[in-house]
Structures are given as C-alpha cells and as structure tokens.
Scaffold this active site. Structure first.
Site, PDB file in Angstrom:
ATOM      1  CB  THR A  26      -0.953   0.018   1.211  1.00 13.89           C
ATOM      2  OG1 THR A  26      -0.223   0.298   2.408  1.00 13.89           O
ATOM      3  CG2 THR A  26      -1.682  -1.312   1.355  1.00 13.89           C
ATOM      4  N   GLY A  27       0.471   2.236  -0.761  1.00 13.71           N
ATOM      5  CA  GLY A  27       1.312   3.419  -0.903  1.00 13.71           C
ATOM      6  C   GLY A  27       2.616   3.114  -1.604  1.00 13.71           C
ATOM      7  CB  ALA A  45       7.454 -11.556  -5.887  1.00  8.52           C
ATOM      8  CB  VAL A  47       5.560  -6.052  -6.634  1.00 11.42           C
ATOM      9  CG1 VAL A  47       5.333  -4.942  -5.620  1.00 11.42           C
ATOM     10  CG2 VAL A  47       6.665  -6.992  -6.151  1.00 11.42           C
ATOM     11  CE1 TYR A 181       2.595   9.646   9.629  1.00  7.31           C
ATOM     12  CE2 TYR A 181       4.438  10.038  11.136  1.00  7.31           C
ATOM     13  CZ  TYR A 181       3.903   9.402  10.026  1.00  7.31           C
ATOM     14  OH  TYR A 181       4.669   8.496   9.331  1.00  7.31           O
ATOM     15  CB  SER A 184      -2.161   7.832  12.987  1.00  6.45           C
ATOM     16  OG  SER A 184      -1.007   8.148  12.215  1.00  6.45           O
ATOM     17  N   GLY A 214      13.194   3.546  10.949  1.00  5.70           N
ATOM     18  CA  GLY A 214      14.195   4.392  11.572  1.00  5.70           C
ATOM     19  C   GLY A 214      14.043   5.822  11.095  1.00  5.70           C
TER      20      GLY A 214
END
Length: 324
Positions: A26-27, A45, A47, A181, A184, A214
């Site tokens: 996602t994104g 794979a 994707v 943020y 979330s 990170g």
C-alpha cells in the site's frame, strides 16, 4: 521463498528469490513504499502497488520496470480513507492468494486545521490505522489461501515517544498534527502485534510482523526520477545527517526482510540496527508501551466499532484453506 537467509547473514543487496509469490504494497507509488516495491520486484515476485492516485502509480510502475528487468509489477486503485471502496479494491487484485501485504501507505499533515475522511474519521488516524484495519479484513481470505502469508505493518520511530489516548482516538479534543500522526502510527503498531495474537489463537498460517524504517530522509534517498529527484544541494545538506539516519531506500529494508526472510516470526518488531535509526535490518525488543496488551485489545474493539468490520470473525472463518 529461499531458505538461504536461515544459514547466511541477511544481505540487503542479494535478496532471496520469490518467484510465483504475490505481494501488495500500500502506498507503493512513493517514498519508502516505492523502494519496498522496487526491491521486492527484483525477487521475481508479482508486486502490486496500492495507490489512490492512478497517474502516480503508473509513473512508479514505469520507474520500477526501467530498473528491474522483467519486473512483474502492476497497480490497483486503493484509497484507505474511503472504507466503502476497500472491498472492491481487493476484488480488483484478481488473484487467488496473496503471499504478503505491506501496510505502508500513510498521510502525514504538518499544520492545522484538523481534517476528516469521508467517513468522518480524523484523516491520519482514519487512513493510516483504520484503513489498514479494514483492508486486512477484506484481504484475509486471500492471505489465508497462501501457504504462509505475512502481514507487515510499517510503523514509525515517531511513535516511540507517543502514547494513545483511548478516549480521544480521533483527536477531537486536542489536535496537534505531529502528535496525531505519531499516534496514528502507534495505533498501527499496536494493531500489528494484536493481530498476530488473534492469528495464533486460531492456528492461522498467516503471520503479522511490525517494522519501522528508523530515520529516513529524502535528502539521503537516491534519485528515481520522476518519482523522486535528489538535487546536488539536497545531497550536500543531507550529508552530515548520514551519520545518524538514512535514505528511504534503506528505510524499506526492515519491511522487505519481514516479507522475505523465513526466519522472521509473527509478533516480532524489526528496525534498523544502529540505534534503531539507520543500518541493516534486525529484530529489536518490542517497545515497553507496545507490550501493553490491554491497550491493544481496547484499540482493536474500538477499531471494529469505527470501521464496522469484524476482523476477529473472518480470522476464524479463514484459517486453513490454501492455494494448490
């Protein structure tokens, strides 16, 4: 998937093959998600980039194909802020099983005013957490049909200093964009760990893993024009920060390892090796506040009520039906 990583040190530059597997990111059209998709595409794979913007997804797909010979990459329209659209988005995947999903997409707002999704949820909490919670519900039949699927949730180092306010999950009383943020993303991480507990309770073959990138800066990220262009000035300004943080290509490494490495187990947290901010991916202890299962359980119940999907029920219904 290859088992070589179980006997050799993990090499971010030499990933195991994953021919025949299908991964959803996602994104996947920008930022860390783009690099997760690019790196996974190099394994053979298929994707799938989940993106709410078809034109950006097309650009990202073309960029991956230009860098990865014979990449099997495509896109589907996916808007996590629109809960009613998610079932149709999953149907558009048009696959019999899904070997992994990387819950990476996210919205980050820097300034007020507070904004809401069409469903009336605070935009960051509604997209980053509730959208992925509901998406998992609709993906579960496809994930359960794979031999040993992974659900990889992309958290954030920004969540380490935050705490959830279970009485104000939507930030209606006190809205501060950066804090909202971080909360979330913390909610996502609680969900990823609680999800694995639910999966283990029904003896599911699906595993849920939580990762974080990170410190990942655009200034330290290699160019992928037109998806991302790093100027000479940005490279110069970002050089001192490289002692402490890294680019988004490296921020993708924990998620990629969580998808591919057969030694990774559900319920684990993975991040960069050096002070959890930069370097190769490694397992790290769960942050103290993430070990509070009572908060995770209450968040799960609240998420069920807010999204209207009963993820617990569908987990029980799809525990042992695999693709041949």
């Amino acid at each position: 998937m290859s088992s070589t990583s179980s006997i050799q040190p993990w090499d971010v530059q030499r990933l195991p093959r994953a021919d025949g597997s299908v991964f959803l990111v996602t994104g996947g059209n920008a930022g860390i998600g783009y690099f997760v998709a690019e790196q996974l595409s190099a394994t053979g794979a298929t994707v799938v980039l989940g993106s709410r913007n078809p034109s950006k997804a097309e650009v990202a797909t073309a960029s991956i194909r230009s860098r990865v010979p014979d990449a099997r990459v495509r896109a589907v329209r996916l808007d996590l802020a629109d809960l009613s659209s998610l079932r149709t988005a999953v149907e558009s995947l048009d696959v019999e099983c899904l070997d992994a999903v990387v819950h990476n997409a996210g919205v980050a707002l820097d300034d007020p005013p507070r904004r809401e999704t069409g469903d009336g949820h605070e935009l960051m909490f509604g997209t980053n957490h509730l959208g992925h919670f509901a998406l998992t519900h609709w993906l579960m039949p496809l994930l359960s049909a794979a031999p040993a699927a992974r659900i990889v949730t992309m958290g954030s180092f920004a969540a380490k200093s935050e705490r959830l306010d279970l009485d104000d999950l939507q930030s209606r009383k006190d809205y501060r964009p950066k804090r909202t943020y971080g909360r979330s993303k913390l909610a996502q991480m609680y969900f990823g760990l609680e999800l694995d507990r639910h999966l283990r309770a029904v003896d599911s073959t699906v595993a849920s893993v939580v990762v974080h990138p990170g410190g990942a800066l655009d200034a330290l990220t290699p160019s992928r024009p037109p998806v991302h262009v790093r100027t000479a000035g940005a490279r110069l300004c970002g050089a001192p920060a490289a002692l402490f943080v890294q680019g988004k290509h490296a921020g993708a490494w924990p998620a990629v390892r969580a998808v591919l490495d057969p030694t990774v187990r559900g319920g684990q947290l993975w991040g960069p090796r050096v002070f959890s901010l930069r370097g190769k991916p490694q397992r790290e202890p769960a942050w103290n506040h993430l070990t509070d299962t009572s908060i995770a359980a209450r968040l799960w119940d609240a998420s069920r009520d807010l999204t209207g999907v009963d993820l617990g029920t569908i987990l029980s219904d799809h525990r042992s039906c695999h693709c041949e």
